[in-house]
Design a protein around this motif. Structure first.
Motif, PDB file in Angstrom:
ATOM      1  N   VAL A  13      -0.746  -1.624  11.755  1.00 14.00           N
ATOM      2  CA  VAL A  13       0.447  -3.042  11.182  1.00 14.00           C
ATOM      3  C   VAL A  13       0.048  -3.880  10.195  1.00 14.00           C
ATOM      4  N   GLN A  42       1.729   0.936   8.604  1.00 24.70           N
ATOM      5  CA  GLN A  42       2.899  -0.088   8.088  1.00 24.70           C
ATOM      6  C   GLN A  42       2.578  -1.455   7.833  1.00 24.70           C
ATOM      7  N   VAL A  44       4.199  -4.937   6.611  1.00 24.54           N
ATOM      8  CA  VAL A  44       5.118  -5.887   6.814  1.00 24.54           C
ATOM      9  C   VAL A  44       5.072  -6.026   5.419  1.00 24.54           C
ATOM     10  N   LEU A  50       8.852  -5.625  11.414  1.00 24.68           N
ATOM     11  CA  LEU A  50       7.003  -6.095  11.712  1.00 24.68           C
ATOM     12  C   LEU A  50       6.973  -7.615  11.521  1.00 24.68           C
TER      13      LEU A  50
END
Length: 90
Positions: A13, A42, A44, A50
Motif C-alpha cells: 500500500v 494499491q 491510498v 485504504l
C-alpha cells in the motif's frame, strides 16, 4: 492428485510522492522475486478506505490481508513471513 499450492497474496500500500514507498517497492520486489511469487500495489490516493485505514503508516505490506510491516520494510522479516506462508500452503 494434490491441490496446487496457493501463493500468498502480497500487497504493498503506497501513496504518491513517497520516498519510503520507492524503497518499499524495491524491497518487496527483491524478496518476492527471490521466492518466485508476485505482488501487487494499491495506492491510498485511489482508495478512500485504504487511506482511512493506513493514513499514517504508508508504505504498508499486507500478506493475505494481514498488515506485516510499515514505513521501512524489513526484508528478512518479510522473507520469513512469506516462506512460512508458502510452507503452510504445501
Amino acid at each position: 492428485m494434490s491441490k496446487p499450492a496457493r501463493l500468498p497474496d502480497v500487497v504493498l500500500v503506497t501513496k504518491a510522492d513517497c520516498h519510503l514507498c520507492a524503497e518499499a517497492r524495491a524491497a518487496v520486489g527483491r524478496v518476492t522475486a527471490a521466492l518466485g511469487i508476485g505482488w501487487t500495489e494499491q495506492s491510498v490516493d485511489q482508495d478512500a478506505a485504504l487511506r482511512e485505514r493506513f493514513a499514517e503508516e504508508i508504505p504498508v505490506v499486507l500478506v493475505d490481508g494481514i498488515q506485516r510491516d510499515f514505513w521501512k520494510i524489513d526484508e528478512v522479516r518479510l522473507a520469513r513471513t512469506l516462506r512460512r506462508a508458502l510452507d503452510t500452503q504445501s
